[in-house]
Design a protein around this motif. Structure first.
Motif, PDB file in Angstrom:
ATOM      1  N   HIS A 140      28.769  45.216  27.726  1.00  0.00           N
ATOM      2  CA  HIS A 140      29.119  43.897  27.166  1.00  0.00           C
ATOM      3  C   HIS A 140      30.053  43.122  28.092  1.00  0.00           C
ATOM      4  O   HIS A 140      30.887  42.347  27.630  1.00  0.00           O
ATOM      5  CB  HIS A 140      29.802  44.076  25.808  1.00  0.00           C
ATOM      6  N   GLN A 141      29.915  43.294  29.400  1.00  0.00           N
ATOM      7  CA  GLN A 141      30.894  42.715  30.314  1.00  0.00           C
ATOM      8  C   GLN A 141      30.934  41.191  30.310  1.00  0.00           C
ATOM      9  O   GLN A 141      31.940  40.596  30.708  1.00  0.00           O
ATOM     10  CB  GLN A 141      30.666  43.235  31.734  1.00  0.00           C
ATOM     11  N   GLU A 142      29.864  40.556  29.853  1.00  0.00           N
ATOM     12  CA  GLU A 142      29.888  39.084  29.794  1.00  0.00           C
ATOM     13  C   GLU A 142      30.775  38.595  28.653  1.00  0.00           C
ATOM     14  O   GLU A 142      31.176  37.432  28.623  1.00  0.00           O
ATOM     15  CB  GLU A 142      28.469  38.551  29.619  1.00  0.00           C
ATOM     16  N   ASP A 143      31.088  39.496  27.703  1.00  0.00           N
ATOM     17  CA  ASP A 143      31.882  39.110  26.534  1.00  0.00           C
ATOM     18  C   ASP A 143      33.288  39.695  26.532  1.00  0.00           C
ATOM     19  O   ASP A 143      34.105  39.332  25.689  1.00  0.00           O
ATOM     20  CB  ASP A 143      31.171  39.562  25.246  1.00  0.00           C
ATOM     21  N   ILE A 144      33.578  40.613  27.459  1.00  0.00           N
ATOM     22  CA  ILE A 144      34.864  41.306  27.455  1.00  0.00           C
ATOM     23  C   ILE A 144      35.722  40.863  28.636  1.00  0.00           C
ATOM     24  O   ILE A 144      35.255  40.838  29.771  1.00  0.00           O
ATOM     25  CB  ILE A 144      34.661  42.836  27.516  1.00  0.00           C
ATOM     26  N   ASN A 145      36.957  40.533  28.346  1.00  0.00           N
ATOM     27  CA  ASN A 145      37.918  40.184  29.389  1.00  0.00           C
ATOM     28  C   ASN A 145      38.354  41.466  30.089  1.00  0.00           C
ATOM     29  O   ASN A 145      38.884  42.382  29.461  1.00  0.00           O
ATOM     30  CB  ASN A 145      39.129  39.480  28.756  1.00  0.00           C
ATOM     31  N   ALA A 146      38.146  41.534  31.398  1.00  0.00           N
ATOM     32  CA  ALA A 146      38.397  42.776  32.136  1.00  0.00           C
ATOM     33  C   ALA A 146      39.843  42.923  32.602  1.00  0.00           C
ATOM     34  O   ALA A 146      40.164  43.873  33.315  1.00  0.00           O
ATOM     35  CB  ALA A 146      37.471  42.855  33.348  1.00  0.00           C
ATOM     36  N   THR A 147      40.721  42.019  32.215  1.00  0.00           N
ATOM     37  CA  THR A 147      42.112  42.131  32.653  1.00  0.00           C
ATOM     38  C   THR A 147      42.765  43.348  32.007  1.00  0.00           C
ATOM     39  O   THR A 147      42.345  43.824  30.968  1.00  0.00           O
ATOM     40  CB  THR A 147      42.915  40.876  32.277  1.00  0.00           C
ATOM     41  N   GLY A 148      43.823  43.837  32.655  1.00  0.00           N
ATOM     42  CA  GLY A 148      44.560  44.960  32.097  1.00  0.00           C
ATOM     43  C   GLY A 148      43.947  46.298  32.466  1.00  0.00           C
ATOM     44  O   GLY A 148      43.642  46.560  33.624  1.00  0.00           O
ATOM     45  N   VAL A 149      43.752  47.140  31.458  1.00  0.00           N
ATOM     46  CA  VAL A 149      43.289  48.518  31.655  1.00  0.00           C
ATOM     47  C   VAL A 149      41.960  48.572  32.400  1.00  0.00           C
ATOM     48  O   VAL A 149      41.797  49.339  33.358  1.00  0.00           O
ATOM     49  CB  VAL A 149      43.169  49.239  30.297  1.00  0.00           C
ATOM     50  N   ILE A 150      40.988  47.776  31.972  1.00  0.00           N
ATOM     51  CA  ILE A 150      39.661  47.819  32.600  1.00  0.00           C
ATOM     52  C   ILE A 150      39.750  47.417  34.063  1.00  0.00           C
ATOM     53  O   ILE A 150      39.146  48.046  34.936  1.00  0.00           O
ATOM     54  CB  ILE A 150      38.674  46.909  31.849  1.00  0.00           C
ATOM     55  N   ASN A 151      40.500  46.365  34.346  1.00  0.00           N
ATOM     56  CA  ASN A 151      40.655  45.930  35.736  1.00  0.00           C
ATOM     57  C   ASN A 151      41.319  47.017  36.583  1.00  0.00           C
ATOM     58  O   ASN A 151      40.929  47.231  37.738  1.00  0.00           O
ATOM     59  CB  ASN A 151      41.485  44.656  35.790  1.00  0.00           C
TER      60      ASN A 151
END
Length: 221
Positions: A140-151
């Motif tokens: 769902h990467q088009e809908d999830i903000n990747a800042t923080g942990v994911i980044n």
């Protein structure tokens, strides 16, 4: 002089490390309190804002009492301090259980905003859930903000960075294919529309000619 000394003592108390008495229980509470306080800004926990505020206030007051006990000038006994910690621990554990539950619920319901808030609040072990978090992100990467942990995961893992880039290319290709498909449909619709307009025009001309021929015959009679 007395006021200055009092302010110095209070500053020392507020800036000191967590109190040592019953540290195994107290450290968990004191280290989590700011994270729990941040939950009041989440939509999912907005109803608990008053309770969270009261909890945070009680934790901070108890911490000061713990430091006073350590310094030898407390207004409560160590037993009462321990009882306070036990009570606070139950609230701390409640929020930890709630966060773990909402973590699963956010993925089940595709609540992307809540998912991002939870993995970045510091109250769950994201490292142990790294694979699950990353798999869900790539779905769902088009809908999830990747800042923080994911980044952080992406930046620290070359394979994940490469996968992210390849996913971008795939999405771009899919978008191009979709745009080309739409273009073909529009061109086909345009051709069909022009063909229909041409036929209608021909029918109109034919109809006019028939009417004219009919009028000529009537006039000749």
């Amino acid at each position: 002089m007395y006021k200055l000394l009092l302010m110095t003592v209070l500053t020392t108390i507020l800036m000191a490390a967590n109190p040592k008495p019953y540290a195994a229980l107290g450290d968990v509470i004191y280290n989590n309190v700011d994270k729990i306080e941040s939950l009041s800004y989440f939509d999912a926990y907005s109803l608990y804002a008053t309770e969270i505020e009261a909890y945070v206030k009680e934790v901070k007051e108890t911490r000061v009492e713990g430091i006073k006990i350590e310094m030898g000038g407390a207004s409560i006994s160590k037993k009462e301090y321990l009882n306070r910690l036990r009570k606070l621990s139950k609230t701390n554990d409640y929020f930890l259980r709630s966060i773990r539950s909402n973590y699963k619920t956010s993925m089940q319901n595709n609540d992307f905003a809540l998912f991002s808030e939870i993995i970045n609040c510091g109250l769950i072990d994201t490292q142990s859930k790294k694979d699950e978090i990353i798999d869900y992100y790539f779905l769902h990467q088009e809908d999830i903000n990747a800042t923080g942990v994911i980044n952080d995961f992406l930046e620290n893992d070359a394979k994940l960075r490469a996968l992210k880039e390849s996913q971008k290319k795939i999405r771009k290709t899919k978008k191009q294919i979709e745009e080309e498909k739409i273009k073909r449909i529009r061109e086909r619709d345009k051709a069909s529309r022009e063909k229909l307009e041409k036929k209608l025009q021909e029918d109109l001309v034919k109809k006019k000619l028939e009417i004219r021929e009919k009028q000529k015959k009537e006039l000749s009679n």
